[in-house]
Design an enzyme around this catalytic site. Structure first.
Site, PDB file in Angstrom:
ATOM      1  N   ASP A 229       0.844  -1.197   0.000  1.00 21.48           N
ATOM      2  CA  ASP A 229       0.000   0.000   0.000  1.00 21.48           C
ATOM      3  C   ASP A 229       0.880   1.249   0.000  1.00 21.48           C
ATOM      4  O   ASP A 229       2.086   1.170   0.259  1.00 21.48           O
ATOM      5  CB  ASP A 229      -0.963   0.001   1.198  1.00 21.48           C
ATOM      6  CG  ASP A 229      -0.277  -0.271   2.538  1.00 21.48           C
ATOM      7  OD1 ASP A 229       0.973  -0.309   2.576  1.00 21.48           O
ATOM      8  OD2 ASP A 229      -0.978  -0.447   3.535  1.00 21.48           O
TER       9      ASP A 229
ATOM     10  N   HIS B 239      -7.026  -3.617  10.856  1.00 23.69           N
ATOM     11  CA  HIS B 239      -6.822  -3.436   9.412  1.00 23.69           C
ATOM     12  C   HIS B 239      -5.598  -4.220   8.931  1.00 23.69           C
ATOM     13  O   HIS B 239      -4.677  -4.503   9.705  1.00 23.69           O
ATOM     14  CB  HIS B 239      -6.706  -1.949   9.036  1.00 23.69           C
ATOM     15  CG  HIS B 239      -5.460  -1.258   9.470  1.00 23.69           C
ATOM     16  ND1 HIS B 239      -5.461  -0.109  10.217  1.00 23.69           N
ATOM     17  CD2 HIS B 239      -4.139  -1.529   9.252  1.00 23.69           C
ATOM     18  CE1 HIS B 239      -4.217   0.288  10.428  1.00 23.69           C
ATOM     19  NE2 HIS B 239      -3.399  -0.560   9.856  1.00 23.69           N
TER      20      HIS B 239
ATOM     21  N   GLU C 198      -9.491  -1.176   5.840  1.00 26.26           N
ATOM     22  CA  GLU C 198      -9.971  -0.811   7.168  1.00 26.26           C
ATOM     23  C   GLU C 198     -11.255  -1.600   7.494  1.00 26.26           C
ATOM     24  O   GLU C 198     -11.872  -2.191   6.595  1.00 26.26           O
ATOM     25  CB  GLU C 198     -10.285   0.694   7.199  1.00 26.26           C
ATOM     26  CG  GLU C 198      -9.064   1.597   7.002  1.00 26.26           C
ATOM     27  CD  GLU C 198      -8.282   1.818   8.289  1.00 26.26           C
ATOM     28  OE1 GLU C 198      -8.419   1.019   9.246  1.00 26.26           O
ATOM     29  OE2 GLU C 198      -7.516   2.805   8.344  1.00 26.26           O
TER      30      GLU C 198
HETATM   31  C1  F6R Z   1       1.895  -0.814   6.172  1.00 29.30           C
HETATM   32  C2  F6R Z   1       0.511  -1.264   6.333  1.00 29.30           C
HETATM   33  C3  F6R Z   1      -0.208  -1.179   7.628  1.00 29.30           C
HETATM   34  C4  F6R Z   1       0.607  -1.690   8.799  1.00 29.30           C
HETATM   35  C5  F6R Z   1      -0.210  -1.691  10.085  1.00 29.30           C
HETATM   36  C6  F6R Z   1       0.661  -2.024  11.286  1.00 29.30           C
HETATM   37  O1  F6R Z   1       2.279  -0.967   4.819  1.00 29.30           O
HETATM   38  O2  F6R Z   1      -0.076  -1.702   5.397  1.00 29.30           O
HETATM   39  O3  F6R Z   1      -1.418  -1.895   7.514  1.00 29.30           O
HETATM   40  O4  F6R Z   1       1.069  -2.986   8.523  1.00 29.30           O
HETATM   41  O5  F6R Z   1      -0.788  -0.440  10.288  1.00 29.30           O
HETATM   42  O6  F6R Z   1       1.628  -1.025  11.403  1.00 29.30           O
HETATM   43  P1  F6R Z   1       2.925  -1.215  12.311  1.00 29.30           P
HETATM   44  O7  F6R Z   1       3.608  -2.421  11.789  1.00 29.30           O
HETATM   45  O8  F6R Z   1       3.745   0.029  12.102  1.00 29.30           O
HETATM   46  O9  F6R Z   1       2.424  -1.394  13.699  1.00 29.30           O
END
Ligand code: F6R
Length: 242
Positions: free
Chosen positions: A69, A138, A143
């Protein structure tokens, strides 16, 4: 539930354990087609894979990496952009040819066309998908409430996700939308690894393990994937696996 759950005693063991499995997959199929998340959760795993490439025990020379993403509304060189994070934490340090790293065109004037183009590039799908889990469940920018059969699309970010993006930014113009690979191609992948570390993820992990698949908890769709694993460190596992 088909989801296989593996829990490790520390984040270091967690990263090494996942890197061992990743190295095995690359050895078995050097042309592995990956879909990889940015964010902070996978950073230790990525560091471990870089180490293995440097020592010659893993190679990405024939692999493909598709970015999961990308945030909209940020300058192309913003360090908080997902592509820039993934380059910094992984791609720039691999033996992967630059042409084998694919990203959605979030700056294109026609975002629908950019999404269809990314779907066409993804083509035959993924061998291996690595996903972080947001504190609201998500995956990517899918979401709560996202339809399960959706392809690459423009997604609005929930307030909690916008706030959480502050961890990646060196300014306070936090992104409110982005382009994301949808749940359909993620669920069609041959293998999916859901990743969670730290006490802040223990609540959503407990829900993921307790609740049936439903659209208010996008990560829960992977409970019934035929080849999905949930990798936890001790803090993210909380009490559920004790
Ligand atoms: C990042 C993404 C998000 C994260 C998620 C967890 O490319 O797609 O969905 O994987 O928000 O974020 P962290 O790993 O920073 O806790």
């Amino acid at each position: 539930m088909k989801l296989q759950v593996e829990s490790f005693g520390s984040e270091t063991e967690w990263a090494r354990g996942i890197a061992d499995r990743w190295q095995e997959r690359l050895t078995a199929n050097p042309a592995l087609r990956h879909c990889l998340a940015a964010g902070l959760t996978p950073v230790r795993i990525y560091a471990e894979m870089i180490r293995r490439v440097r020592e010659g025990s893993a190679r990405f020379g024939d692999a493909r990496i598709f970015l999961l993403d990308e945030y909209g509304g940020l300058a192309p060189d913003d360090p908080g952009r997902c592509a820039n994070m993934l380059r910094r934490f992984l791609v720039d340090h691999l033996d992967l040819p630059p042409s084998a790293f694919f990203t959605p065109s979030v700056d294109a004037p026609d975002l629908d066309a950019a999404c269809r183009e990314y779907d066409a590039t993804i083509g035959g799908g993924f061998d291996l998908v690595l996903l972080g889990i947001g504190t609201n469940g998500h995956v990517g920018m899918n979401e709560p409430g996202t339809p399960v059969d959706i392809d690459t699309h423009r997604a609005g970010l929930h307030v909690e996700t916008v706030t959480s993006s502050a961890r990646y930014m060196n300014h306070d113009r936090f992104p409110t939308w982005g382009l994301t690979i949808g749940l359909r191609p993620l669920l069609a992948a041959r293998e999916v690894w859901l990743l969670a570390t730290g006490a802040a993820k223990a609540g959503i992990v407990a829900r993921l393990l307790a609740e049936e698949a439903h659209s208010d908890l996008p990560a829960s769709w992977f409970r019934d994937h035929p080849n999905a694993r949930l990798f936890l460190d001790r803090a993210a596992a909380g009490d559920v696996l004790a």
